[in-house]
Design a protein around this motif. Structure first.
Motif, PDB file in Angstrom:
ATOM      1  N   ALA A 184      44.429  19.948  41.327  1.00 45.26           N
ATOM      2  CA  ALA A 184      43.039  19.983  41.778  1.00 45.26           C
ATOM      3  C   ALA A 184      42.419  21.336  41.448  1.00 45.26           C
ATOM      4  O   ALA A 184      41.208  21.496  41.512  1.00 45.26           O
ATOM      5  CB  ALA A 184      42.959  19.714  43.280  1.00 45.26           C
ATOM      6  N   ALA A 185      43.266  22.308  41.093  1.00 48.72           N
ATOM      7  CA  ALA A 185      42.796  23.638  40.694  1.00 48.72           C
ATOM      8  C   ALA A 185      43.692  24.160  39.577  1.00 48.72           C
ATOM      9  O   ALA A 185      44.836  23.727  39.431  1.00 48.72           O
ATOM     10  CB  ALA A 185      42.813  24.598  41.883  1.00 48.72           C
ATOM     11  N   THR A 186      43.140  25.082  38.814  1.00 50.31           N
ATOM     12  CA  THR A 186      43.866  25.642  37.683  1.00 50.31           C
ATOM     13  C   THR A 186      43.322  27.035  37.395  1.00 50.31           C
ATOM     14  O   THR A 186      42.473  27.542  38.121  1.00 50.31           O
ATOM     15  CB  THR A 186      43.732  24.727  36.450  1.00 50.31           C
ATOM     16  OG1 THR A 186      44.651  25.153  35.443  1.00 50.31           O
ATOM     17  CG2 THR A 186      42.318  24.710  35.899  1.00 50.31           C
TER      18      THR A 186
ATOM     19  N   GLN B 289      41.416  33.643  33.148  1.00 44.79           N
ATOM     20  CA  GLN B 289      42.455  33.826  34.174  1.00 44.79           C
ATOM     21  C   GLN B 289      41.861  33.933  35.572  1.00 44.79           C
ATOM     22  O   GLN B 289      42.237  34.774  36.382  1.00 44.79           O
ATOM     23  CB  GLN B 289      43.346  35.030  33.849  1.00 44.79           C
ATOM     24  CG  GLN B 289      44.183  34.822  32.613  1.00 44.79           C
ATOM     25  CD  GLN B 289      45.049  33.562  32.716  1.00 44.79           C
ATOM     26  OE1 GLN B 289      45.862  33.425  33.606  1.00 44.79           O
ATOM     27  NE2 GLN B 289      44.836  32.613  31.804  1.00 44.79           N
ATOM     28  N   ARG B 290      40.906  33.038  35.822  1.00 45.92           N
ATOM     29  CA  ARG B 290      40.289  32.934  37.139  1.00 45.92           C
ATOM     30  C   ARG B 290      40.604  31.557  37.713  1.00 45.92           C
ATOM     31  O   ARG B 290      40.670  30.575  36.982  1.00 45.92           O
ATOM     32  CB  ARG B 290      38.782  33.148  37.058  1.00 45.92           C
ATOM     33  CG  ARG B 290      38.423  34.581  36.682  1.00 45.92           C
ATOM     34  CD  ARG B 290      36.927  34.725  36.442  1.00 45.92           C
ATOM     35  NE  ARG B 290      36.562  36.107  36.297  1.00 45.92           N
ATOM     36  CZ  ARG B 290      36.102  36.860  37.280  1.00 45.92           C
ATOM     37  NH1 ARG B 290      35.935  36.365  38.480  1.00 45.92           N
ATOM     38  NH2 ARG B 290      35.799  38.121  37.061  1.00 45.92           N
TER      39      ARG B 290
ATOM     40  N   ASP C  30      39.012  35.817  40.651  1.00 41.13           N
ATOM     41  CA  ASP C  30      40.036  36.617  39.982  1.00 41.13           C
ATOM     42  C   ASP C  30      41.176  36.888  40.963  1.00 41.13           C
ATOM     43  O   ASP C  30      41.105  36.559  42.145  1.00 41.13           O
ATOM     44  CB  ASP C  30      39.456  37.906  39.407  1.00 41.13           C
ATOM     45  CG  ASP C  30      38.868  38.847  40.453  1.00 41.13           C
ATOM     46  OD1 ASP C  30      39.222  38.741  41.655  1.00 41.13           O
ATOM     47  OD2 ASP C  30      38.061  39.697  40.064  1.00 41.13           O
ATOM     48  N   ARG C  31      42.229  37.493  40.472  1.00 39.00           N
ATOM     49  CA  ARG C  31      43.416  37.728  41.305  1.00 39.00           C
ATOM     50  C   ARG C  31      43.120  38.630  42.500  1.00 39.00           C
ATOM     51  O   ARG C  31      43.669  38.445  43.585  1.00 39.00           O
ATOM     52  CB  ARG C  31      44.554  38.276  40.457  1.00 39.00           C
ATOM     53  CG  ARG C  31      45.047  37.235  39.471  1.00 39.00           C
ATOM     54  CD  ARG C  31      46.316  37.638  38.763  1.00 39.00           C
ATOM     55  NE  ARG C  31      46.642  36.701  37.704  1.00 39.00           N
ATOM     56  CZ  ARG C  31      47.240  35.534  37.876  1.00 39.00           C
ATOM     57  NH1 ARG C  31      47.564  35.133  39.083  1.00 39.00           N
ATOM     58  NH2 ARG C  31      47.505  34.750  36.842  1.00 39.00           N
TER      59      ARG C  31
ATOM     60  N   PRO D  62      33.385  25.799  35.974  1.00 38.12           N
ATOM     61  CA  PRO D  62      34.604  26.119  35.219  1.00 38.12           C
ATOM     62  C   PRO D  62      34.674  27.505  34.598  1.00 38.12           C
ATOM     63  O   PRO D  62      35.751  28.068  34.482  1.00 38.12           O
ATOM     64  CB  PRO D  62      34.639  25.040  34.133  1.00 38.12           C
ATOM     65  CG  PRO D  62      33.877  23.896  34.706  1.00 38.12           C
ATOM     66  CD  PRO D  62      32.799  24.526  35.552  1.00 38.12           C
ATOM     67  N   HIS D  63      33.551  28.099  34.206  1.00 42.15           N
ATOM     68  CA  HIS D  63      33.600  29.418  33.572  1.00 42.15           C
ATOM     69  C   HIS D  63      33.509  30.572  34.577  1.00 42.15           C
ATOM     70  O   HIS D  63      33.563  31.724  34.196  1.00 42.15           O
ATOM     71  CB  HIS D  63      32.514  29.559  32.504  1.00 42.15           C
ATOM     72  CG  HIS D  63      31.119  29.537  33.059  1.00 42.15           C
ATOM     73  ND1 HIS D  63      30.437  28.362  33.254  1.00 42.15           N
ATOM     74  CD2 HIS D  63      30.313  30.538  33.470  1.00 42.15           C
ATOM     75  CE1 HIS D  63      29.247  28.639  33.766  1.00 42.15           C
ATOM     76  NE2 HIS D  63      29.141  29.947  33.905  1.00 42.15           N
TER      77      HIS D  63
END
Length: 101
Positions: free
Chosen positions: A70-72, A77-78, A44-45, A39-40
């Motif tokens: 299923a994703a966030t 902001q990754r 990135d974009r 999670p951490h």
């Protein structure tokens, strides 16, 4: 006994296909599954843009992963998998594929 509707079954099939495609694409781009399962960490974009340029199916899969929850996006902001995404990935690839700790 759990009863799944056709739409639930179809959504799971779509999610599983996207997770499988994601795993293969991550590998081809030099990433490991832990990039999206921890999670951490996350993508990135810039990394997501590179995935989209490498495979035209990435954007629709990313959309399916996000809309199905299923994703966030994590606090940094990754792009990361949620508990649902990690659970499905674990079911598909076995223990050690997803860090569920």
């Amino acid at each position: 006994m759990r009863h799944e509707t056709p739409s639930t079954t179809g959504m799971q099939r779509s999610l599983r296909q996207c997770l499988s495609n994601m795993a293969a694409l991550l590998y081809r781009q030099g990433h490991v599954l832990e990039t999206v399962t921890v999670p951490h960490r996350g993508l990135d974009r810039h990394a997501l843009e590179a995935l989209g340029q490498a495979d035209r199916d990435w954007a629709p899969c990313q959309h399916v992963l996000e809309t199905s929850r299923a994703a966030t996006w994590n606090d940094q902001q990754r792009f990361v998998l949620t508990g649902l995404g990690r659970e499905l990935l674990f079911d598909m690839f076995g223990e050690g594929a997803a860090d569920c700790a």
